[in-house]
Design a protein around this motif. Structure first.
Motif, PDB file in Angstrom:
ATOM      1  N   UNK A  90      19.083 -42.620  49.925  1.00 45.61           N
ATOM      2  CA  UNK A  90      18.890 -44.013  49.469  1.00 45.61           C
ATOM      3  C   UNK A  90      17.673 -44.611  50.161  1.00 45.61           C
ATOM      4  N   UNK A  91      16.820 -45.229  49.376  1.00 48.60           N
ATOM      5  CA  UNK A  91      15.624 -45.831  49.963  1.00 48.60           C
ATOM      6  C   UNK A  91      14.974 -46.757  48.967  1.00 48.60           C
ATOM      7  N   UNK A  92      14.145 -47.645  49.503  1.00 49.81           N
ATOM      8  CA  UNK A  92      13.421 -48.585  48.630  1.00 49.81           C
ATOM      9  C   UNK A  92      11.941 -48.547  48.987  1.00 49.81           C
ATOM     10  N   UNK A  93      11.128 -48.922  47.992  1.00 52.23           N
ATOM     11  CA  UNK A  93       9.700 -49.101  48.229  1.00 52.23           C
ATOM     12  C   UNK A  93       9.338 -50.518  47.835  1.00 52.23           C
ATOM     13  N   UNK A  94       8.459 -51.138  48.579  1.00 52.56           N
ATOM     14  CA  UNK A  94       7.865 -52.418  48.170  1.00 52.56           C
ATOM     15  C   UNK A  94       6.561 -52.548  48.929  1.00 52.56           C
ATOM     16  N   UNK A  95       5.521 -53.068  48.279  1.00 56.75           N
ATOM     17  CA  UNK A  95       4.278 -53.278  49.013  1.00 56.75           C
ATOM     18  C   UNK A  95       4.488 -54.302  50.123  1.00 56.75           C
ATOM     19  N   UNK A  96       3.826 -54.115  51.252  1.00 54.46           N
ATOM     20  CA  UNK A  96       3.862 -55.120  52.333  1.00 54.46           C
ATOM     21  C   UNK A  96       2.460 -55.192  52.936  1.00 54.46           C
ATOM     22  N   UNK A 144       4.502 -40.114  55.573  1.00 55.69           N
ATOM     23  CA  UNK A 144       4.697 -39.944  57.028  1.00 55.69           C
ATOM     24  C   UNK A 144       3.734 -38.904  57.590  1.00 55.69           C
ATOM     25  N   UNK A 145       3.010 -38.224  56.709  1.00 58.32           N
ATOM     26  CA  UNK A 145       2.210 -37.081  57.149  1.00 58.32           C
ATOM     27  C   UNK A 145       0.716 -37.314  56.950  1.00 58.32           C
ATOM     28  N   UNK A 146       0.321 -38.568  56.849  1.00 60.84           N
ATOM     29  CA  UNK A 146      -1.114 -38.853  56.889  1.00 60.84           C
ATOM     30  C   UNK A 146      -1.733 -39.307  55.587  1.00 60.84           C
ATOM     31  N   UNK A 147      -0.982 -39.254  54.479  1.00 57.40           N
ATOM     32  CA  UNK A 147      -1.544 -39.761  53.219  1.00 57.40           C
ATOM     33  C   UNK A 147      -0.771 -41.033  52.898  1.00 57.40           C
ATOM     34  N   UNK A 148      -1.399 -42.182  53.091  1.00 55.48           N
ATOM     35  CA  UNK A 148      -0.661 -43.448  53.119  1.00 55.48           C
ATOM     36  C   UNK A 148      -0.785 -44.234  51.827  1.00 55.48           C
ATOM     37  N   UNK A 149       0.256 -45.033  51.517  1.00 58.03           N
ATOM     38  CA  UNK A 149       0.098 -46.085  50.514  1.00 58.03           C
ATOM     39  C   UNK A 149      -0.573 -47.255  51.219  1.00 58.03           C
ATOM     40  N   UNK A 150      -1.650 -47.789  50.626  1.00 61.92           N
ATOM     41  CA  UNK A 150      -2.286 -48.965  51.235  1.00 61.92           C
ATOM     42  C   UNK A 150      -1.417 -50.199  50.929  1.00 61.92           C
ATOM     43  N   UNK A 151      -1.515 -51.218  51.761  1.00 58.26           N
ATOM     44  CA  UNK A 151      -0.706 -52.427  51.640  1.00 58.26           C
ATOM     45  C   UNK A 151       0.777 -52.087  51.589  1.00 58.26           C
ATOM     46  N   UNK A 152       1.190 -51.157  52.418  1.00 56.19           N
ATOM     47  CA  UNK A 152       2.587 -50.705  52.428  1.00 56.19           C
ATOM     48  C   UNK A 152       2.985 -50.273  53.833  1.00 56.19           C
ATOM     49  N   UNK A 153       2.580 -51.083  54.829  1.00 57.47           N
ATOM     50  CA  UNK A 153       2.785 -50.636  56.212  1.00 57.47           C
ATOM     51  C   UNK A 153       4.259 -50.404  56.527  1.00 57.47           C
ATOM     52  N   UNK A 154       5.153 -51.210  55.916  1.00 60.98           N
ATOM     53  CA  UNK A 154       6.579 -51.078  56.251  1.00 60.98           C
ATOM     54  C   UNK A 154       7.137 -49.749  55.726  1.00 60.98           C
TER      55      UNK A 154
END
Ligand code: NDP
Length: 260
Positions: A90-96, A144-154
């Motif tokens: 279970x998990x959620x995504x949202x831009x932050x 978690x391994x170096x390829x990030x979503x931008x504006x998604x620090x949380x």
């Protein structure tokens, strides 16, 4: 891989990767507990599990609620008598954005779902897993391994925390014969972006761009992640603990320069 006589608890089983995982385990004879908040969707997945040959236990619950978390574990063990595999999916995504006035609220919401609930369910599962010599698979991400979503620090931080939590408890639980691993998918076609409030039109463009950008030029399917989860939770993976298993169509491969 047969999971006859194995009890598997899957959180977030009402949709996407969790639903595919629950169905895959049921098809291999496992006794499955399905956890999620949406009772209609849970009932649909339960019906498919039953058609595959295993009638699951449905637990409508919010993993961020401590009383619900206890109920999830108690109901599963009361119903089946044991627990062999916990899939924390279970998990959620949202831009932050760190500039946002509600940066901290966004952080708390995502960390509570994507990390705190995993700590809580792991804590509650451990006594049962020690008895059964069972294992845990946590559903992380390539963020978690170096390829990030931008504006998604949380979100990025929650999955990095999950990986290190996994390694930490894998070390502690290794003395008890309990294994803990993560699967780290790249983009997989599920409802996660729509659930994050990203408009359909934007999602379609985004998904096409992501699929095109992966070295294999495709997106993952929930069933592929389910296969990896099943492998890690099976006896075939008896020597694997504290590991991260990537399924990302090659997204982490970054060519510095093409010398063709
Ligand atoms: P979906 O949105 O399709 O499914 C998310 C699931 O999590 C739903 O079953 C939802 O159930 C459940 N859930 C969310 N919050 C809670 C809560 N508080 N209590 C109980 N259940 C909850 O997303 P995916 O299948 O894509 O995501 C599954 C996991 O995979 C997530 O951890 C995600 O971060 C990870 N992941 C996904 C990727 C992707 O591209 N799709 C890539 C990498 C990782 P309900 O709504 O019924 O509560």
């Amino acid at each position: 891989m047969s999971f006859q006589n194995k009890v598997v608890l899957v959180t977030g089983a009402s949709s996407g990767i969790g639903a595919a995982t629950a169905i895959a385990f049921a098809a291999q004879g496992a006794s499955v507990s399905l956890v999620g908040r949406n009772e209609t969707k849970l009932a649909q997945i339960a019906k498919i599990c039953e058609q595959k040959g295993s009638k699951p236990l449905v637990i409508a619950a919010d993993v961020t609620n401590d009383a619900d978390a206890k109920r999830i574990m108690n109901d599963t063990v009361k119903h089946y008598g044991t627990l062999d595999v916990l899939v924390n999916n279970a998990g959620i995504f949202a831009p932050t954005s760190i500039f946002s006035p509600d940066a901290l609220e966004g952080f708390d919401r995502i960390m509570t779902t994507n990390l705190r609930s995993i700590v809580q369910l792991t804590h509650l599962a451990v006594p049962h897993l020690v008895k059964s010599k069972g294992n845990i698979v946590n559903v992380s991400s390539i963020v978690s391994l170096g390829i990030l979503f931008d504006h998604s620090f949380a979100y990025n931080t929650s999955k990095a925390g999950m990986d290190h939590f996994t390694r930490s408890v894998a070390l502690e639980l290794s003395k008890h014969g309990v294994r803990v691993n993560t699967v780290n998918p790249g983009q997989v076609k599920t409802d996660i972006t729509q659930n994050a409030g990203i408009p359909k039109e934007q999602e379609v463009v985004m998904m096409a761009a992501i699929a095109k950008s992966t070295p294999l030029q495709r997106m993952g399917a929930p069933e592929e992640i389910a296969d990896l989860i099943m492998f890690l939770s099976s006896d075939k993976a008896r020597g694997i603990t504290g590991s991260t298993f990537v399924s990302d169509n090659g997204s982490l491969l970054k060519g510095l320069v093409d010398l063709k």
